[in-house]
Scaffold this motif. Structure first.
Motif, PDB file in Angstrom:
ATOM      1  N   GLU A  41       0.818  -1.205   0.000  1.00 43.96           N
ATOM      2  CA  GLU A  41       0.000   0.000   0.000  1.00 43.96           C
ATOM      3  C   GLU A  41       0.861   1.268   0.000  1.00 43.96           C
ATOM      4  O   GLU A  41       1.911   1.330   0.633  1.00 43.96           O
ATOM      5  N   TYR A  43       0.228   4.801   1.315  1.00 46.93           N
ATOM      6  CA  TYR A  43      -0.728   5.432   2.234  1.00 46.93           C
ATOM      7  C   TYR A  43      -0.371   6.896   2.449  1.00 46.93           C
ATOM      8  O   TYR A  43       0.764   7.227   2.782  1.00 46.93           O
ATOM      9  N   GLU A  76      -0.399   3.229  10.344  1.00 49.78           N
ATOM     10  CA  GLU A  76       0.851   2.849   9.679  1.00 49.78           C
ATOM     11  C   GLU A  76       1.515   1.673  10.387  1.00 49.78           C
ATOM     12  O   GLU A  76       2.005   0.733   9.745  1.00 49.78           O
ATOM     13  N   PRO A  81       2.750  -0.153   5.497  1.00 49.89           N
ATOM     14  CA  PRO A  81       2.677   0.076   4.048  1.00 49.89           C
ATOM     15  C   PRO A  81       4.061   0.210   3.439  1.00 49.89           C
ATOM     16  O   PRO A  81       5.043   0.517   4.126  1.00 49.89           O
ATOM     17  N   PHE A  84       4.508   5.703   3.075  1.00 48.80           N
ATOM     18  CA  PHE A  84       3.623   6.451   3.966  1.00 48.80           C
ATOM     19  C   PHE A  84       4.025   7.911   3.949  1.00 48.80           C
ATOM     20  O   PHE A  84       5.208   8.245   4.136  1.00 48.80           O
ATOM     21  N   THR A 121      -0.734   6.396  -5.262  1.00 45.62           N
ATOM     22  CA  THR A 121      -1.374   6.324  -3.948  1.00 45.62           C
ATOM     23  C   THR A 121      -2.532   5.329  -3.989  1.00 45.62           C
ATOM     24  O   THR A 121      -3.371   5.381  -4.893  1.00 45.62           O
ATOM     25  N   LEU A 123      -4.176   4.400  -0.759  1.00 48.35           N
ATOM     26  CA  LEU A 123      -4.963   4.554   0.468  1.00 48.35           C
ATOM     27  C   LEU A 123      -4.822   5.976   0.975  1.00 48.35           C
ATOM     28  O   LEU A 123      -3.705   6.487   1.122  1.00 48.35           O
ATOM     29  N   THR A 125      -6.474   8.599   4.083  1.00 46.26           N
ATOM     30  CA  THR A 125      -7.372   8.900   5.196  1.00 46.26           C
ATOM     31  C   THR A 125      -7.423  10.408   5.370  1.00 46.26           C
ATOM     32  O   THR A 125      -6.426  11.104   5.167  1.00 46.26           O
TER      33      THR A 125
END
Length: 300
Positions: A41, A43, A76, A81, A84, A121, A123, A125
């Motif tokens: 990922e 993130y 994290e 990931p 990050f 990218t 993910l 939040t």
């Protein structure tokens, strides 16, 4: 065939069976569970102080107040990931994600948060909106200086109008933010958090220095803000993380260890009117649950 020959054949067959079993177990272990995070990922964490997790002890060198206790750092740690980028910064508004560099507490201009988002990218939040609507200014209009007093802000036409007007620009700002992120990161799963529930249905001087009736007015204001955020998430087709619903019974008036928020007087190292470390851990778990649900969808 002699008895010894039959025994040798059985042993050879047993060894082959055991070898095949080991190979199968290793192969199965290599297949990730549907609910497990993927280390590949990319993130990116965006937002304001609710994402940064600022502490009264210190701010980071960039002045954004991003700490190890914040929910993005906890995510994290859980997700591990491949990439990050913690771009959130205390005090941020939508404009600081998309348009105008933010001046941090250290006096330096922060890059636009959206610059952290790329087509790689996967993910994102986000916690944003509280500074856009100046929610603390609305709450503060209800605060009293004496225990047992009642400002009756709920009945004040100017306060009610200010509350209504403050929320008006939030939806178009969120629509533009989510649309921009989807264009920049078409592969990304986006998780947009509600503002939460700092104030419950009663006051508690001096932590939430309001009458019960005014506390309910603030709580209703929070609920309206959360509904706007939910509607924007639904319209954009992104995942809404309902911190507010989960926060019921964890408002700032609750005992230490139960409350997820500090009030106008802090009883921890977290800033006033912000989530505390108990809340950050709870928020991280709520995000993780939603992320795992998306992982399950990917493998169906």
């Amino acid at each position: 065939m002699s008895g010894q020959g039959r025994t040798t054949t059985r042993r050879r067959g047993l060894r082959q069976w055991l070898l095949l079993t080991v190979v199968l177990l290793v192969a199965l272990a290599a297949i990730p569970a549907a609910s497990s995070p993927r280390s590949s990922e990319h993130y990116v964490a965006l937002g304001d102080s609710r994402a940064a997790g600022p502490s009264t002890l210190r701010f980071l060198n960039d002045g954004c107040g991003r700490t190890a206790a914040s929910y993005p750092r906890l995510i994290e740690e859980w997700l591990q990931p491949e990439f990050f980028n913690f771009a959130a910064c205390s005090g941020a508004r939508v404009e600081h994600i998309l348009d105008n560099p933010q001046e941090s507490r250290s006096g330096d201009a922060r890059p636009l948060q959206v610059d952290a988002v790329t087509d790689e990218t996967t993910l994102i939040t986000i916690s944003i909106g509280g500074n856009d609507v100046r929610w603390y200014d609305i709450a503060r209009a209800c605060f009293t200086k004496e225990e047992g007093a009642d400002r009756e802000c709920r009945n004040d036409p100017e306060t009610r109008l200010a509350a209504m007007e403050s929320l008006r620009p939030l939806r178009p700002r969120l629509d533009r933010l989510l649309g921009t992120l989807q264009e920049r990161a078409p592969k990304a799963k986006i998780f947009l958090a509600s503002h939460g529930g700092t104030v419950g249905d009663h006051g508690c001087f001096p932590v939430v220095p309001t009458s019960d009736e005014d506390a309910q007015f603030i709580a209703e204001y929070q609920d309206t803000m959360n509904e706007i955020i939910r509607a924007a998430a639904r319209y954009a087709g992104v995942t809404y993380v309902d911190l507010a619903k989960a926060s019921v019974g964890h408002d700032a008036c609750q005992p230490q260890g139960v409350k997820w928020y500090e009030g106008n007087v802090t009883t921890s190292t977290s800033l006033t009117m912000h989530p505390n470390n108990t809340g950050n851990r709870a928020f991280a778990k709520l995000f993780e649950d939603e992320i795992k649900r998306e992982f399950r969808k990917r493998v169906r």
